[in-house]
Motif scaffolding. Structure first.
Motif, PDB file in Angstrom:
ATOM      1  N   HIS A  85       0.804  -1.308   0.010  1.00 34.75           N
ATOM      2  CA  HIS A  85       0.109   0.016  -0.045  1.00 34.75           C
ATOM      3  C   HIS A  85       0.876   1.267   0.151  1.00 34.75           C
ATOM      4  CE1 HIS A  85       0.715  -0.598   4.398  1.00 34.75           C
ATOM      5  NE2 HIS A  85       0.664   0.700   4.537  1.00 34.75           N
ATOM      6  N   LEU A  86       2.204   1.210   0.253  1.00 30.56           N
ATOM      7  CA  LEU A  86       3.015   2.245   0.213  1.00 30.56           C
ATOM      8  C   LEU A  86       3.574   2.517  -1.306  1.00 30.56           C
ATOM      9  CD1 LEU A  86       4.835   1.966   3.641  1.00 30.56           C
ATOM     10  CD2 LEU A  86       3.024   3.419   3.045  1.00 30.56           C
ATOM     11  N   THR A  87       3.694   3.665  -1.694  1.00 36.25           N
ATOM     12  CA  THR A  87       4.701   3.954  -2.905  1.00 36.25           C
ATOM     13  C   THR A  87       6.011   3.976  -2.651  1.00 36.25           C
ATOM     14  OG1 THR A  87       4.680   6.491  -2.496  1.00 36.25           O
ATOM     15  CG2 THR A  87       2.676   5.574  -3.599  1.00 36.25           C
ATOM     16  N   ASP A  88       6.994   3.864  -3.666  1.00 36.74           N
ATOM     17  CA  ASP A  88       8.070   3.798  -3.506  1.00 36.74           C
ATOM     18  C   ASP A  88       8.556   5.268  -2.702  1.00 36.74           C
ATOM     19  OD1 ASP A  88       8.449   1.562  -4.669  1.00 36.74           O
ATOM     20  OD2 ASP A  88       9.026   2.695  -6.605  1.00 36.74           O
ATOM     21  N   GLU A  89       8.096   6.496  -2.901  1.00 37.39           N
ATOM     22  CA  GLU A  89       8.607   7.506  -2.237  1.00 37.39           C
ATOM     23  C   GLU A  89       8.065   7.672  -0.529  1.00 37.39           C
ATOM     24  OE1 GLU A  89       9.742  11.258  -1.001  1.00 37.39           O
ATOM     25  OE2 GLU A  89      10.206  10.047  -2.620  1.00 37.39           O
ATOM     26  N   GLN A  90       6.687   6.819  -0.621  1.00 38.68           N
ATOM     27  CA  GLN A  90       6.338   6.705   0.970  1.00 38.68           C
ATOM     28  C   GLN A  90       7.327   5.854   1.896  1.00 38.68           C
ATOM     29  OE1 GLN A  90       2.281   5.565   0.199  1.00 38.68           O
ATOM     30  NE2 GLN A  90       1.544   7.656   0.738  1.00 38.68           N
ATOM     31  N   TYR A  91       7.570   4.898   1.184  1.00 40.21           N
ATOM     32  CA  TYR A  91       8.479   4.103   1.996  1.00 40.21           C
ATOM     33  C   TYR A  91       9.744   4.534   1.982  1.00 40.21           C
ATOM     34  CZ  TYR A  91      10.330  -0.485   3.329  1.00 40.21           C
ATOM     35  OH  TYR A  91      10.929  -1.714   4.222  1.00 40.21           O
ATOM     36  N   ARG A 212      -5.071   2.653   5.196  1.00 32.17           N
ATOM     37  CA  ARG A 212      -5.899   1.747   4.098  1.00 32.17           C
ATOM     38  C   ARG A 212      -7.277   1.652   4.844  1.00 32.17           C
ATOM     39  NH1 ARG A 212      -3.459  -4.139   4.469  1.00 32.17           N
ATOM     40  NH2 ARG A 212      -4.901  -4.541   2.914  1.00 32.17           N
ATOM     41  N   PRO A 213      -8.223   1.670   3.452  1.00 37.14           N
ATOM     42  CA  PRO A 213      -9.617   1.897   3.840  1.00 37.14           C
ATOM     43  C   PRO A 213     -10.053   0.722   5.047  1.00 37.14           C
ATOM     44  CG  PRO A 213      -9.540   2.170   1.530  1.00 37.14           C
ATOM     45  CD  PRO A 213      -8.113   1.644   2.296  1.00 37.14           C
ATOM     46  N   GLY A 224     -12.686 -13.780   4.916  1.00 34.19           N
ATOM     47  CA  GLY A 224     -12.831 -13.708   3.471  1.00 34.19           C
ATOM     48  C   GLY A 224     -14.062 -13.102   3.119  1.00 34.19           C
ATOM     49  N   GLN A 225     -15.116 -12.907   3.875  1.00 37.58           N
ATOM     50  CA  GLN A 225     -16.367 -12.362   3.709  1.00 37.58           C
ATOM     51  C   GLN A 225     -16.305 -10.772   3.673  1.00 37.58           C
ATOM     52  OE1 GLN A 225     -19.895 -14.575   4.495  1.00 37.58           O
ATOM     53  NE2 GLN A 225     -20.702 -13.081   5.843  1.00 37.58           N
ATOM     54  N   ALA A 226     -16.630 -10.184   2.595  1.00 31.43           N
ATOM     55  CA  ALA A 226     -16.403  -8.690   2.654  1.00 31.43           C
ATOM     56  C   ALA A 226     -17.293  -7.962   3.525  1.00 31.43           C
ATOM     57  CB  ALA A 226     -16.688  -8.268   1.225  1.00 31.43           C
ATOM     58  N   TRP A 227     -16.571  -7.037   4.168  1.00 30.64           N
ATOM     59  CA  TRP A 227     -17.239  -6.121   4.988  1.00 30.64           C
ATOM     60  C   TRP A 227     -17.807  -4.895   4.192  1.00 30.64           C
ATOM     61  CZ3 TRP A 227     -18.946  -4.870   9.841  1.00 30.64           C
ATOM     62  CH2 TRP A 227     -19.196  -3.491  10.162  1.00 30.64           C
ATOM     63  N   ARG A 228     -19.243  -4.664   4.183  1.00 36.37           N
ATOM     64  CA  ARG A 228     -20.038  -3.710   3.244  1.00 36.37           C
ATOM     65  C   ARG A 228     -20.024  -2.537   4.256  1.00 36.37           C
ATOM     66  NH1 ARG A 228     -21.983  -5.697  -0.991  1.00 36.37           N
ATOM     67  NH2 ARG A 228     -22.316  -7.937  -1.342  1.00 36.37           N
ATOM     68  N   PRO A 229     -19.443  -1.357   3.783  1.00 35.36           N
ATOM     69  CA  PRO A 229     -19.383  -0.266   4.325  1.00 35.36           C
ATOM     70  C   PRO A 229     -20.684   0.492   4.618  1.00 35.36           C
ATOM     71  CG  PRO A 229     -17.726  -0.119   2.743  1.00 35.36           C
ATOM     72  CD  PRO A 229     -18.699  -1.213   2.412  1.00 35.36           C
TER      73      PRO A 229
END
Length: 233
Positions: A85-91, A212-213, A224-229
């Motif tokens: 989840h991190l870009t190269d710059e963020q890392y 991360r959301p 594995g069962q998705a959480w629905r916002p």
């Protein structure tokens, strides 16, 4: 400085590693610690202790141990893949910030050392047979969950610092050389350290934080069962 709202603190309490040299008033440190001891602990034992290190010579000693341990951590980071989840710059920025603290731990005006006293193990023969049969598993579980009696207090420290205009970060590299830390601070054998927390007035800004959301890290009812916002069809 007046305190801020709880959720503002949660959403903006970044890991801060750059501090002004200004001393932190003892009254503020005590307020932070008073927030820490409001946390829960296993069995309500409250078997924590907090060492407030302000002496420059002792901070330098801890900083040297931390620097040595961080050389090992640097090798671990180098061998691990970058979090997706991190870009190269963020890392790169994360590594740079971590590396700064490796060299400047002693510059923080306060280093807080949260500790926990190990509770006596129950004598195996005094337990019911069904428990004796799983005694080894019980001891493994005790070791695994021991941090649950100190890390809530550490999180309170982080939030209290944010509310009081201070900065801090939880770091654990020193545990690779914990015997040297314990010798330096005179910590008894039955007590373990769980973090080093530099505290001071930050030179960098607080949040907002990027994470991360919730939907990406949460399942509903089973793996594995998705959480629905909320509000989704």
């Amino acid at each position: 400085m007046p305190g801020i709202g709880l959720f503002e603190a949660i959403y903006s309490a970044r890991s801060l590693r750059h501090f002004r040299p200004d001393p932190v008033p003892a009254a503020l440190i005590e307020q932070v610690l008073d927030a820490a001891i409001r946390a829960s602990s296993g069995g309500n034992t409250q078997h924590w202790t907090f060492i407030v290190v302000r002496d420059p010579a002792m901070r330098a000693r801890l900083g040297a141990i931390y620097r040595k341990a961080s050389d090992h951590q640097a090798a671990v980071y180098a061998a691990q893949p970058k979090p997706q989840h991190l870009t190269d710059e963020q890392y790169r920025q994360f590594l740079a910030n971590s590396g700064f603290l490796w060299d400047h731990m002693a510059d923080a005006p306060v280093i807080l050392v949260p500790c926990l006293t190990r509770r006596p193990r129950p004598v195996k023969e005094t337990l019911p047979e069904s428990v004796q049969a799983r005694y080894a598993e019980h001891l493994d579980n005790v070791a695994r969950v021991s941090g649950s009696s100190i890390y809530p207090a550490i999180q309170n420290v982080i939030l209290a610092c944010r509310g009081l205009g201070l900065g801090t970060v939880i770091t654990t590299n020193h545990m690779l050389y914990e015997p040297e830390v314990k010798e330096a601070l005179g910590i008894p054998a039955e007590v373990s350290t769980f973090a080093l927390m530099p505290i001071g007035y930050p030179t960098r800004k607080y949040g907002p934080l990027t994470r991360r959301p919730v939907a990406e890290v949460t399942f509903a009812d089973r793996w594995g069962q998705a959480w629905r916002p909320a509000g989704s069809p």
